[in-house]
Design a protein around this motif. Structure first.
Motif, PDB file in Angstrom:
ATOM      1  N   LEU A 174      11.996  28.871  33.600  1.00 42.97           N
ATOM      2  CA  LEU A 174      11.533  28.551  34.953  1.00 42.97           C
ATOM      3  C   LEU A 174      10.125  29.087  35.205  1.00 42.97           C
ATOM      4  CD1 LEU A 174      14.818  29.144  36.988  1.00 42.97           C
ATOM      5  CD2 LEU A 174      13.759  26.951  36.400  1.00 42.97           C
ATOM      6  N   GLY A 175       9.736  30.120  34.477  1.00 38.44           N
ATOM      7  CA  GLY A 175       8.381  30.645  34.605  1.00 38.44           C
ATOM      8  C   GLY A 175       7.405  30.039  33.617  1.00 38.44           C
ATOM      9  N   LEU A 176       7.819  29.006  32.913  1.00 41.50           N
ATOM     10  CA  LEU A 176       6.991  28.415  31.859  1.00 41.50           C
ATOM     11  C   LEU A 176       5.607  27.974  32.342  1.00 41.50           C
ATOM     12  CD1 LEU A 176       7.505  27.852  28.814  1.00 41.50           C
ATOM     13  CD2 LEU A 176       7.950  25.469  29.448  1.00 41.50           C
ATOM     14  N   PRO A 177       5.456  27.418  33.547  1.00 38.79           N
ATOM     15  CA  PRO A 177       4.117  27.001  33.977  1.00 38.79           C
ATOM     16  C   PRO A 177       3.086  28.135  34.051  1.00 38.79           C
ATOM     17  CG  PRO A 177       5.777  25.885  35.287  1.00 38.79           C
ATOM     18  CD  PRO A 177       6.497  26.927  34.466  1.00 38.79           C
ATOM     19  N   LYS A 178       3.532  29.374  33.949  1.00 44.29           N
ATOM     20  CA  LYS A 178       2.598  30.505  33.948  1.00 44.29           C
ATOM     21  C   LYS A 178       2.191  30.899  32.532  1.00 44.29           C
ATOM     22  CE  LYS A 178       4.564  32.464  38.186  1.00 44.29           C
ATOM     23  NZ  LYS A 178       5.215  33.662  38.792  1.00 44.29           N
ATOM     24  N   TRP A 179       2.798  30.267  31.535  1.00 48.02           N
ATOM     25  CA  TRP A 179       2.504  30.612  30.149  1.00 48.02           C
ATOM     26  C   TRP A 179       1.166  30.012  29.711  1.00 48.02           C
ATOM     27  CZ3 TRP A 179       6.980  30.958  26.153  1.00 48.02           C
ATOM     28  CH2 TRP A 179       8.046  31.693  26.709  1.00 48.02           C
ATOM     29  N   HIS A 180       0.582  30.635  28.719  1.00 48.19           N
ATOM     30  CA  HIS A 180      -0.677  30.175  28.143  1.00 48.19           C
ATOM     31  C   HIS A 180      -0.490  28.809  27.475  1.00 48.19           C
ATOM     32  CE1 HIS A 180      -4.571  30.470  26.154  1.00 48.19           C
ATOM     33  NE2 HIS A 180      -4.001  30.358  24.969  1.00 48.19           N
ATOM     34  N   ARG A 181      -1.218  27.808  27.949  1.00 53.50           N
ATOM     35  CA  ARG A 181      -1.196  26.449  27.374  1.00 53.50           C
ATOM     36  C   ARG A 181       0.232  25.936  27.192  1.00 53.50           C
ATOM     37  NH1 ARG A 181      -5.509  27.357  22.593  1.00 53.50           N
ATOM     38  NH2 ARG A 181      -4.878  25.247  22.013  1.00 53.50           N
ATOM     39  N   TRP A 182       1.022  26.093  28.245  1.00 52.77           N
ATOM     40  CA  TRP A 182       2.457  25.815  28.144  1.00 52.77           C
ATOM     41  C   TRP A 182       2.771  24.355  27.853  1.00 52.77           C
ATOM     42  CZ3 TRP A 182       5.082  22.600  31.587  1.00 52.77           C
ATOM     43  CH2 TRP A 182       4.362  22.209  32.723  1.00 52.77           C
ATOM     44  N   ARG A 183       1.954  23.446  28.313  1.00 49.44           N
ATOM     45  CA  ARG A 183       2.236  22.033  28.077  1.00 49.44           C
ATOM     46  C   ARG A 183       2.159  21.662  26.599  1.00 49.44           C
ATOM     47  NH1 ARG A 183       2.261  18.869  32.727  1.00 49.44           N
ATOM     48  NH2 ARG A 183       1.484  19.913  34.604  1.00 49.44           N
ATOM     49  N   GLU A 184       1.449  22.462  25.816  1.00 50.48           N
ATOM     50  CA  GLU A 184       1.325  22.170  24.386  1.00 50.48           C
ATOM     51  C   GLU A 184       2.569  22.565  23.597  1.00 50.48           C
ATOM     52  OE1 GLU A 184      -2.278  23.467  22.499  1.00 50.48           O
ATOM     53  OE2 GLU A 184      -3.369  23.445  24.402  1.00 50.48           O
ATOM     54  N   LEU A 185       3.400  23.447  24.159  1.00 56.02           N
ATOM     55  CA  LEU A 185       4.554  23.939  23.413  1.00 56.02           C
ATOM     56  C   LEU A 185       5.424  22.802  22.906  1.00 56.02           C
ATOM     57  CD1 LEU A 185       5.683  26.921  25.701  1.00 56.02           C
ATOM     58  CD2 LEU A 185       4.236  27.009  23.659  1.00 56.02           C
ATOM     59  N   ILE A 186       5.653  21.833  23.769  1.00 55.39           N
ATOM     60  CA  ILE A 186       6.583  20.761  23.433  1.00 55.39           C
ATOM     61  C   ILE A 186       5.987  19.753  22.459  1.00 55.39           C
ATOM     62  CG2 ILE A 186       6.045  19.101  25.260  1.00 55.39           C
ATOM     63  CD1 ILE A 186       9.159  19.061  25.753  1.00 55.39           C
ATOM     64  N   THR A 187       4.699  19.834  22.217  1.00 53.78           N
ATOM     65  CA  THR A 187       4.106  18.980  21.189  1.00 53.78           C
ATOM     66  C   THR A 187       4.380  19.538  19.793  1.00 53.78           C
ATOM     67  OG1 THR A 187       1.953  20.104  21.162  1.00 53.78           O
ATOM     68  CG2 THR A 187       2.259  18.343  22.786  1.00 53.78           C
ATOM     69  N   PHE A 188       4.724  20.826  19.728  1.00 54.94           N
ATOM     70  CA  PHE A 188       5.009  21.467  18.434  1.00 54.94           C
ATOM     71  C   PHE A 188       6.498  21.659  18.187  1.00 54.94           C
ATOM     72  CE2 PHE A 188       0.777  23.346  19.636  1.00 54.94           C
ATOM     73  CZ  PHE A 188       0.034  22.647  18.710  1.00 54.94           C
ATOM     74  N   ALA A 189       7.296  21.755  19.252  1.00 54.37           N
ATOM     75  CA  ALA A 189       8.715  22.077  19.084  1.00 54.37           C
ATOM     76  C   ALA A 189       9.541  21.505  20.230  1.00 54.37           C
ATOM     77  CB  ALA A 189       8.911  23.591  19.029  1.00 54.37           C
ATOM     78  N   HIS A 190      10.835  21.369  19.998  1.00 49.41           N
ATOM     79  CA  HIS A 190      11.776  21.149  21.086  1.00 49.41           C
ATOM     80  C   HIS A 190      11.944  22.475  21.831  1.00 49.41           C
ATOM     81  CE1 HIS A 190      12.834  17.324  19.288  1.00 49.41           C
ATOM     82  NE2 HIS A 190      13.243  17.906  18.171  1.00 49.41           N
ATOM     83  N   LEU A 191      12.284  22.409  23.097  1.00 48.59           N
ATOM     84  CA  LEU A 191      12.602  23.606  23.864  1.00 48.59           C
ATOM     85  C   LEU A 191      14.112  23.654  24.079  1.00 48.59           C
ATOM     86  CD1 LEU A 191       9.781  23.578  26.586  1.00 48.59           C
ATOM     87  CD2 LEU A 191       9.729  24.510  24.256  1.00 48.59           C
ATOM     88  N   VAL A 192      14.711  24.768  23.755  1.00 49.06           N
ATOM     89  CA  VAL A 192      16.148  24.966  23.937  1.00 49.06           C
ATOM     90  C   VAL A 192      16.338  26.077  24.957  1.00 49.06           C
ATOM     91  CG1 VAL A 192      18.315  25.609  22.846  1.00 49.06           C
ATOM     92  CG2 VAL A 192      16.649  24.220  21.584  1.00 49.06           C
ATOM     93  N   VAL A 193      16.890  25.708  26.106  1.00 55.61           N
ATOM     94  CA  VAL A 193      17.033  26.652  27.213  1.00 55.61           C
ATOM     95  C   VAL A 193      18.440  27.235  27.185  1.00 55.61           C
ATOM     96  CG1 VAL A 193      16.834  26.986  29.699  1.00 55.61           C
ATOM     97  CG2 VAL A 193      15.410  25.266  28.554  1.00 55.61           C
TER      98      VAL A 193
END
Length: 218
Positions: free
Chosen positions: A114-133
């Protein structure tokens, strides 16, 4: 037609120290997602929390002891050799380069997600990996606003979707969340009390015997 290798799981953290609250969800994801392996990636300098209480070499040693007898769990120490904050996007980019088209599954807790939008370049994460919550059973994660819309367009409904492409999907998975915290473990050790059965025995013996978080227990 080539067959993709089994997905690779990634779970980061300070592991200060590692305990069963970290390890039980990691084992469950290994089994539920049919991962080839789950990498535990200790961070050197966490960007979103206070610095660890002990240095990277000691945390790494304890983590390696903890997973020694846990098949499928492996320690990846790359962030400890990188200067500056341990940004997840850098780790996932490096793993993508190494693993080619292998599916990558980056696991994180619901609060962190839920705090992901505060992460550094967070939108790029999903271009490299799936996210498992990782969710508490019976407690669905419900992001709202623009972030919620972003999540909805990428949400996976089945585990098999993580094997169909290298990255790009978000899967919510209920896992056992034990009421154990690294803070609580450190407090016990600082008072000279035992943290036995809160972490694997080899890990406990190392921190207790060396007194890395308090008094030696010998």
């Amino acid at each position: 037609m080539s067959v993709r290798p089994s997905p690779l799981g990634i779970l980061g953290g300070t592991f200060d120290p590692v305990h069963y609250g970290h390890l039980r969800p990691a084992v469950e994801l290994l089994e539920q997602l049919h991962l080839g392996e789950m990498r535990l990636v200790p961070g050197r300098i966490p960007p979103h929390r206070p610095p660890p209480r002990v240095g990277p070499e000691r945390r790494l040693a304890v983590l390696r002891e903890a997973v020694r007898d846990l098949p499928g769990l492996r320690v990846d120490d790359r962030e400890l050799h990188r200067d500056g904050p341990s940004f997840t996007v850098d780790t996932l980019r490096a793993l993508r380069k190494e693993e080619g088209e292998r599916p990558l599954c980056f696991a994180l807790g619901s609060d962190a997600f839920l705090g992901l939008p505060k992460w550094h370049r967070w939108r790029e994460l999903i271009t490299f990996a799936h996210l498992v919550v990782m969710e508490r059973p019976g407690h669905a994660t419900s992001p709202g606003g623009e972030f919620g819309q972003w999540v909805a367009t990428r949400r996976a409904l089945r585990v098999t979707e993580l094997r169909e492409r290298p990255a790009g999907r978000i899967l919510f998975v209920p896992v056992t969340q034990l009421d154990i915290s690294a803070t609580g473990v450190r407090r016990l050790l600082a008072r000279g009390e035992s943290a036995r059965c809160l972490m694997p025995e080899p890990a406990w013996r190392l921190v207790a015997g060396r007194g890395w978080y308090g008094y030696p227990q010998v």
